[in-house]
Design a protein around this motif. Structure first.
Motif, PDB file in Angstrom:
ATOM      1  N   UNK A   1       0.828  -1.200   0.000  1.00  7.01           N
ATOM      2  CA  UNK A   1       0.000   0.000   0.000  1.00  7.01           C
ATOM      3  C   UNK A   1       0.864   1.253   0.000  1.00  7.01           C
ATOM      4  N   UNK A   2       0.505   2.190  -0.842  1.00  6.49           N
ATOM      5  CA  UNK A   2       1.149   3.504  -0.849  1.00  6.49           C
ATOM      6  C   UNK A   2       0.133   4.519  -0.344  1.00  6.49           C
ATOM      7  N   UNK A   3       0.474   5.183   0.750  1.00  2.64           N
ATOM      8  CA  UNK A   3      -0.408   6.166   1.379  1.00  2.64           C
ATOM      9  C   UNK A   3       0.254   7.531   1.289  1.00  2.64           C
ATOM     10  N   UNK A   4      -0.439   8.469   0.678  1.00  3.72           N
ATOM     11  CA  UNK A   4       0.041   9.850   0.631  1.00  3.72           C
ATOM     12  C   UNK A   4      -0.642  10.624   1.746  1.00  3.72           C
ATOM     13  N   UNK A   5       0.156  11.202   2.617  1.00  4.09           N
ATOM     14  CA  UNK A   5      -0.394  11.954   3.753  1.00  4.09           C
ATOM     15  C   UNK A   5      -0.162  13.446   3.536  1.00  4.09           C
ATOM     16  N   UNK A   6      -1.248  14.151   3.256  1.00  3.44           N
ATOM     17  CA  UNK A   6      -1.204  15.613   3.166  1.00  3.44           C
ATOM     18  C   UNK A   6      -1.975  16.139   4.369  1.00  3.44           C
ATOM     19  N   UNK A   7      -1.346  16.081   5.517  1.00  5.72           N
ATOM     20  CA  UNK A   7      -2.067  16.336   6.764  1.00  5.72           C
ATOM     21  C   UNK A   7      -1.141  17.012   7.758  1.00  5.72           C
ATOM     22  N   UNK A   8      -1.756  17.636   8.751  1.00  4.50           N
ATOM     23  CA  UNK A   8      -0.959  18.371   9.728  1.00  4.50           C
ATOM     24  C   UNK A   8      -1.546  18.229  11.127  1.00  4.50           C
ATOM     25  N   UNK A   9      -0.744  18.617  12.100  1.00  8.02           N
ATOM     26  CA  UNK A   9      -1.047  18.547  13.526  1.00  8.02           C
ATOM     27  C   UNK A   9      -1.287  17.084  13.934  1.00  8.02           C
ATOM     28  N   UNK A  10      -2.462  16.727  14.482  1.00  3.38           N
ATOM     29  CA  UNK A  10      -2.679  15.402  15.053  1.00  3.38           C
ATOM     30  C   UNK A  10      -3.647  14.530  14.242  1.00  3.38           C
ATOM     31  N   UNK A  11      -4.721  15.116  13.744  1.00  6.02           N
ATOM     32  CA  UNK A  11      -5.822  14.340  13.165  1.00  6.02           C
ATOM     33  C   UNK A  11      -5.372  13.428  12.029  1.00  6.02           C
ATOM     34  N   UNK A  12      -4.972  14.003  10.910  1.00  8.27           N
ATOM     35  CA  UNK A  12      -4.543  13.208   9.774  1.00  8.27           C
ATOM     36  C   UNK A  12      -3.263  12.427  10.016  1.00  8.27           C
ATOM     37  N   UNK A  13      -2.249  13.059  10.651  1.00  4.39           N
ATOM     38  CA  UNK A  13      -1.017  12.310  10.907  1.00  4.39           C
ATOM     39  C   UNK A  13      -1.216  11.061  11.762  1.00  4.39           C
ATOM     40  N   UNK A  14      -2.175  11.066  12.706  1.00  3.92           N
ATOM     41  CA  UNK A  14      -2.379   9.838  13.486  1.00  3.92           C
ATOM     42  C   UNK A  14      -2.997   8.752  12.608  1.00  3.92           C
ATOM     43  N   UNK A  15      -3.915   9.128  11.722  1.00  6.21           N
ATOM     44  CA  UNK A  15      -4.442   8.162  10.760  1.00  6.21           C
ATOM     45  C   UNK A  15      -3.297   7.573   9.940  1.00  6.21           C
TER      46      UNK A  15
ATOM     47  N   UNK B   1       4.507  21.113   2.618  1.00  4.99           N
ATOM     48  CA  UNK B   1       5.007  22.369   2.046  1.00  4.99           C
ATOM     49  C   UNK B   1       6.522  22.429   2.220  1.00  4.99           C
ATOM     50  N   UNK B   2       7.156  23.328   1.507  1.00  3.44           N
ATOM     51  CA  UNK B   2       8.624  23.386   1.559  1.00  3.44           C
ATOM     52  C   UNK B   2       9.132  23.640   2.976  1.00  3.44           C
ATOM     53  N   UNK B   3       8.366  24.360   3.788  1.00  4.66           N
ATOM     54  CA  UNK B   3       8.783  24.634   5.164  1.00  4.66           C
ATOM     55  C   UNK B   3       8.328  23.547   6.131  1.00  4.66           C
ATOM     56  N   UNK B   4       7.625  22.535   5.627  1.00  5.67           N
ATOM     57  CA  UNK B   4       7.158  21.448   6.476  1.00  5.67           C
ATOM     58  C   UNK B   4       5.735  21.660   6.937  1.00  5.67           C
ATOM     59  N   UNK B   5       5.121  20.573   7.413  1.00  9.81           N
ATOM     60  CA  UNK B   5       3.737  20.674   7.891  1.00  9.81           C
ATOM     61  C   UNK B   5       3.678  21.546   9.147  1.00  9.81           C
ATOM     62  N   UNK B   6       2.470  21.978   9.473  1.00  5.84           N
ATOM     63  CA  UNK B   6       2.268  23.019  10.481  1.00  5.84           C
ATOM     64  C   UNK B   6       2.851  22.656  11.847  1.00  5.84           C
ATOM     65  N   UNK B   7       2.816  21.386  12.220  1.00  2.87           N
ATOM     66  CA  UNK B   7       3.274  21.003  13.551  1.00  2.87           C
ATOM     67  C   UNK B   7       4.772  21.236  13.720  1.00  2.87           C
ATOM     68  N   UNK B   8       5.515  21.213  12.626  1.00  2.00           N
ATOM     69  CA  UNK B   8       6.969  21.433  12.719  1.00  2.00           C
ATOM     70  C   UNK B   8       7.289  22.848  13.207  1.00  2.00           C
ATOM     71  N   UNK B   9       6.364  23.783  13.051  1.00  2.00           N
ATOM     72  CA  UNK B   9       6.645  25.168  13.424  1.00  2.00           C
ATOM     73  C   UNK B   9       6.816  25.334  14.933  1.00  2.00           C
ATOM     74  N   UNK B  10       6.468  24.316  15.716  1.00  2.00           N
ATOM     75  CA  UNK B  10       6.644  24.397  17.166  1.00  2.00           C
ATOM     76  C   UNK B  10       8.071  24.056  17.599  1.00  2.00           C
TER      77      UNK B  10
END
Length: 398
Positions: free
Chosen positions: A8-22, A38-47
């Motif tokens: 299985x190939x799963x593409x994850x375009x998700x941020x914070x907790x909801x999609x990434x936990x899936x 995104x080039x700067x990384x998903x939103x959770x990386x900003x922490x």
């Protein structure tokens, strides 16, 4: 790890907790999960603080790969479309309409790849009066009624500690995606699975809502502290010990009698106020006072020993430091440890899904840096040369 998931190939375009936990649940079962960020990384990386990845990101992104694309450019969009042509599942939790505006609407994606399962996690769903409202765990807790039921009757409403609406949404999204994959085995066709975080909370209010319907003419508090949400069970509370707190519930008369005996207050079993479950619930103030008088004389360990022998449902209230080293979670593999290049040896989330068939243990890799797998993934799946794969990063992360 399930061998059957390794294809299985799963593409994850998700941020914070909801999609990434899936996505993490898919990764735990052996799927190849590729975070397209995104080039700067998903939103959770900003922490992040300094060079260290934020630990919440590290916890939820083990065993994944990272590719970074600028979806504001046609080149970035084209590469993503080619990846989705190869994919089995797309996980996304962007705001409603975002992917459509970028040119990745469900109709377009399913026309190109009819076998694709699109798992869409939303705060309030794609339809309904709240659909366009910004949604985060806190706001969904508020809108769902969860906050109004949390806290004590004489205090303000309080959010729950865990980000449970985010994770509830992610768990339901994984279940929906799995159902769609099963359906694809029968029909050969993919489909869109949409899960609203808000929708998933309503069933969790069963006890609290029962208070409304069981006693429609009685004014009852929405917030019941540590007592049963429907005020229908007693003993049911968090009781003081001499060195902390203990949660105790008596779900049957047998539990009640054994609790009283274990605490050395067996005489109150004959008190007519506590003669049956309904009376115990009606007189829970007096009952809790008597129980607390007994529990507060003993330590958590002493109470645990007595109640364990008695077979009464109980648990010490553990601190976060105690949870961090919980021997049960460690033995069951829910706390795993990885060597992270910047953060050192750190705990990450293990697999809560216990599968007996076609499984083998696997090691845990640390959450990837942004675009860490750019050249490998795009070269293997799309035959894009290394220099072209890196050129997609612009001036970032080369």
């Amino acid at each position: 790890m399930l061998k059957s998931f390794s294809d299985l190939i799963v593409i994850e375009m998700a941020h914070i907790y909801n999609g990434p936990y899936c996505g993490l649940l898919f990764a735990h079962l052996g799927a190849e999960v590729i975070k397209v960020e995104p080039l700067a990384g998903e939103r959770l990386r900003s922490r992040a603080r300094g060079d260290r990845d934020p630990h919440e990101f590290v916890m939820l992104n083990s065993n994944k790969k990272s590719v970074a694309l600028d979806l504001k450019t046609q080149e970035g969009k084209d590469v993503l479309l080619r990846l989705l042509d190869k994919a089995d599942v797309l996980i996304e939790n962007y705001a409603p309409g975002t992917l459509d505006r970028l040119g990745f609407g469900a109709e377009t994606l399913l026309e190109r790849n009819p076998r694709l399962v699109i798992a869409s996690g939303k705060g309030y769903g794609a339809s309904g009066p709240y659909a366009t409202m910004p949604a985060m765990d806190l706001t969904v807790q508020a809108m769902s009624g969860a906050i109004s039921t949390t806290g004590f009757p004489d205090g303000p409403p309080v959010k729950t500690g865990p980000a449970f609406t985010d994770f509830s949404g992610g768990i339901h999204l994984f279940g929906g995606a799995m159902a769609a994959l099963y359906d694809r085995e029968k029909t050969g066709k993919g489909q869109v699975v949409e899960v609203s975080m808000h929708d998933t909370i309503y069933p969790m209010l069963t006890s609290a809502l029962s208070m409304l319907y069981n006693s429609p003419d009685t004014e009852l508090p929405e917030r019941t502290g540590n007592r049963h949400s429907g005020l229908g069970i007693a003993p049911y509370n968090v009781y003081r010990a001499s060195d902390g707190w203990l949660a105790i519930i008596c779900a049957s008369d047998r539990h009640w009698v054994r609790l009283a005996e274990a605490l050395g207050i067996a005489h109150i079993v004959d008190d007519p106020r506590f003669a049956d479950p309904v009376l115990r619930a009606e007189n829970m103030d007096a009952l809790d006072t008597m129980i607390t008088a007994a529990t507060s004389q003993l330590t958590r360990d002493e109470l645990s020993g007595k109640l364990g022998i008695a077979g009464v449902p109980f648990a010490p209230v553990k601190t976060l430091r105690e949870v961090d080293s919980d021997p049960h979670l460690i033995e069951r593999g829910m706390i795993q440890y990885v060597e992270h290049p910047e953060n050192g040896r750190v705990p990450v989330v293990g697999n809560p899904l216990r599968m007996s068939g076609d499984c083998e243990s696997h090691s845990y890799t640390p959450a990837p840096k942004v675009a860490a797998d750019q050249a490998e993934v795009l070269g293997r799946l799309l035959s894009i040369p290394v220099d072209q794969a890196n050129d997609l990063l612009g001036g970032a992360n080369k």
